[in-house]
Scaffold this motif. Sequence first.
Motif, PDB file in Angstrom:
ATOM      1  N   VAL A 177      43.721  37.575  30.506  1.00 12.85           N
ATOM      2  CA  VAL A 177      42.553  36.881  29.969  1.00 12.85           C
ATOM      3  C   VAL A 177      43.095  35.817  29.032  1.00 12.85           C
ATOM      4  O   VAL A 177      43.892  36.117  28.141  1.00 12.85           O
ATOM      5  CB  VAL A 177      41.623  37.842  29.214  1.00 12.85           C
ATOM      6  CG1 VAL A 177      40.473  37.080  28.596  1.00 12.85           C
ATOM      7  CG2 VAL A 177      41.116  38.924  30.131  1.00 12.85           C
ATOM      8  N   GLU A 178      42.688  34.571  29.289  1.00 16.98           N
ATOM      9  CA  GLU A 178      43.213  33.483  28.467  1.00 16.98           C
ATOM     10  C   GLU A 178      42.356  33.290  27.233  1.00 16.98           C
ATOM     11  O   GLU A 178      41.166  33.557  27.238  1.00 16.98           O
ATOM     12  CB  GLU A 178      43.238  32.187  29.287  1.00 16.98           C
ATOM     13  CG  GLU A 178      44.301  32.221  30.358  1.00 16.98           C
ATOM     14  CD  GLU A 178      44.295  30.964  31.188  1.00 16.98           C
ATOM     15  OE1 GLU A 178      43.579  30.012  30.816  1.00 16.98           O
ATOM     16  OE2 GLU A 178      44.997  30.936  32.203  1.00 16.98           O
TER      17      GLU A 178
ATOM     18  N   GLY B  78      43.150  36.290  37.167  1.00 16.94           N
ATOM     19  CA  GLY B  78      42.447  36.005  35.924  1.00 16.94           C
ATOM     20  C   GLY B  78      42.941  34.773  35.192  1.00 16.94           C
ATOM     21  O   GLY B  78      42.370  34.403  34.180  1.00 16.94           O
ATOM     22  N   HIS B  79      43.992  34.100  35.712  1.00 24.21           N
ATOM     23  CA  HIS B  79      44.514  32.934  34.995  1.00 24.21           C
ATOM     24  C   HIS B  79      43.751  31.689  35.409  1.00 24.21           C
ATOM     25  O   HIS B  79      43.313  31.559  36.544  1.00 24.21           O
ATOM     26  CB  HIS B  79      45.993  32.753  35.286  1.00 24.21           C
ATOM     27  CG  HIS B  79      46.295  32.578  36.747  1.00 24.21           C
ATOM     28  ND1 HIS B  79      46.125  33.594  37.657  1.00 24.21           N
ATOM     29  CD2 HIS B  79      46.711  31.506  37.442  1.00 24.21           C
ATOM     30  CE1 HIS B  79      46.446  33.148  38.849  1.00 24.21           C
ATOM     31  NE2 HIS B  79      46.802  31.901  38.760  1.00 24.21           N
TER      32      HIS B  79
ATOM     33  N   TRP C 187      44.847  38.717  26.408  1.00 23.35           N
ATOM     34  CA  TRP C 187      45.036  40.110  26.839  1.00 23.35           C
ATOM     35  C   TRP C 187      45.826  40.118  28.144  1.00 23.35           C
ATOM     36  O   TRP C 187      45.636  39.240  28.988  1.00 23.35           O
ATOM     37  CB  TRP C 187      43.685  40.777  27.024  1.00 23.35           C
ATOM     38  CG  TRP C 187      43.773  42.186  27.526  1.00 23.35           C
ATOM     39  CD1 TRP C 187      44.011  43.300  26.788  1.00 23.35           C
ATOM     40  CD2 TRP C 187      43.630  42.612  28.873  1.00 23.35           C
ATOM     41  NE1 TRP C 187      44.027  44.397  27.588  1.00 23.35           N
ATOM     42  CE2 TRP C 187      43.802  44.003  28.874  1.00 23.35           C
ATOM     43  CE3 TRP C 187      43.389  41.965  30.078  1.00 23.35           C
ATOM     44  CZ2 TRP C 187      43.728  44.750  30.039  1.00 23.35           C
ATOM     45  CZ3 TRP C 187      43.322  42.708  31.229  1.00 23.35           C
ATOM     46  CH2 TRP C 187      43.483  44.094  31.195  1.00 23.35           C
TER      47      TRP C 187
ATOM     48  N   GLU D 143      46.851  41.359  35.268  1.00 22.18           N
ATOM     49  CA  GLU D 143      45.555  40.761  34.954  1.00 22.18           C
ATOM     50  C   GLU D 143      45.653  40.138  33.577  1.00 22.18           C
ATOM     51  O   GLU D 143      46.132  40.780  32.640  1.00 22.18           O
ATOM     52  CB  GLU D 143      44.467  41.822  34.967  1.00 22.18           C
ATOM     53  CG  GLU D 143      44.072  42.227  36.362  1.00 22.18           C
ATOM     54  CD  GLU D 143      43.077  43.357  36.343  1.00 22.18           C
ATOM     55  OE1 GLU D 143      41.882  43.095  36.462  1.00 22.18           O
ATOM     56  OE2 GLU D 143      43.514  44.505  36.194  1.00 22.18           O
TER      57      GLU D 143
END
Lengths: 406, 92
Positions: free
Chosen positions: A176-177, A116-117, A161, A174
């Motif tokens: 979220v940016e 996710g990054h 997150w 996981e």
Amino acid sequence: MLTLRLTNYLHGTVRVKISGAIPERFINLCLARGIFLWGINKHNDDVYASLRLPDFFRIRPLARRSHNRVEAVGHAGFPFTLKRVRRRKMLVVGAVLFFVFLNLLTARIWFVDVSGHKEVAAERITGAAAAHGLRPGIAKADVDLKAVEKEMLLALPELAWVGVNLTGTRALIEVVEKTLPKAGDKSPAHIVAGKDGVITEVIAIAGQPAVKKGDTVKRGDLLIKGFAADPPPAARDQTPIITLPASYVRAAGIVKARVWYESYGEAGLAQEVLRRTGRKAVAVSLRADGHELALKRVADQPFTRFETEVVHKKLSGGRNSNFAVESIINIFHELVAERYEITVEQARDIARGKALAAVQDRIPEGAQVLTREVTTLQTAEPRFVRVKVMVETVEEIGQTMNINLQ
Amino acid sequence: MQRRRKGNLQRLAGLLEIPADIVLDLPRITMLGNKQLLVENHKGIIEYTGALVRIKLSQGELNVAGAELTIGNFQAEQLLVEGTVTEIKYET
């Protein structure tokens, strides 16, 4: 039936050979003593039967009484397995050790993956996770995943997150940016023409327009000047405002122009197509850790004309996706050229297709196509068709160019 | 005398709806095609070869003829003959 087989297995079973004048007598004696027999059959005057191991120790007097010779010919079941196992103690030790090690190793985290990054480097995320206790080799019981998530959010302010999940020995982080607003370029700039064309529309949002509708521009011509707009002229009864040298701004606006594109395509009446003959040569090599080892070679030029198909085979799956060993299979397909004739119309279609494909690459996405003109050109060669395609579009041609103030 | 007692017993069994094999000590014979023959309430075997099995009953005997006969299960209550049965003969 299953319970019967299970008890037979637990007690152990013996296959006996009963030889003598009247084996039936022995069987009836067994029946009278409640000894369970099964699988009785006769083979060359000898009767074979199966019975349980505890019963086997009781049949000696019966055999003597019925004047038969009883001989054990086979055995099966748990007591015999146990006897074998007692002789091979290390096997049991190995099995126990296997389970002990399996349990110990699965109680730890061995892999930490990030997903996710986008902007933040994976190393920074795993680094932050390691700083708060989540690193390969640590016992699962020693990691408080919720606390790690919280600490990582504080340590990496770019993240909105963080979620950590354990699947077996693998921890998946996981993230979220946060989407931060982009800092735009504020330096002064002009808008210049990116293509030749005839201006159809000029809307200056910032800066002063340098061209007007109907002007012909060349690539690189100034379209919108990066100067602040002049103040409105003073009214008659007011004192005139002294105009200072215009300050620079970053020009912005829409400049649309008619742009022409031209391209050529040609096709001969004699066509050639390459087809696989079905003959092929296969070379196989193994690559491990940067070294390549040829397992099966073929000659450098196996066929006069060929195409190569390369197949990479890896042990794929989950976390071992970058497994060190892969096999490379090169398949050389032999090709043969086939010639055939086409009509002038077909050749023209092919030439037109080529020309359109060539021009299509140069037309930008947002362009509006006005006309498309196709003309067949006269050529000296009779067996050749050449086609010219003219496309006229209306499109945005402005390009921002920074002003060098020095 | 014995025959009369038996007749009475049979009548009684019919009256009380008790299966006759229990009252009269008769064998119960169950066949599965010609593959299996199950004899309950038998008294042992008299002779056994691959082609003939003679089973002792409370009265008389049962001769089972066939090919590749084996005794799959031999207990006090029941006897299972497996193989290909061709003939069953009741001898009193």
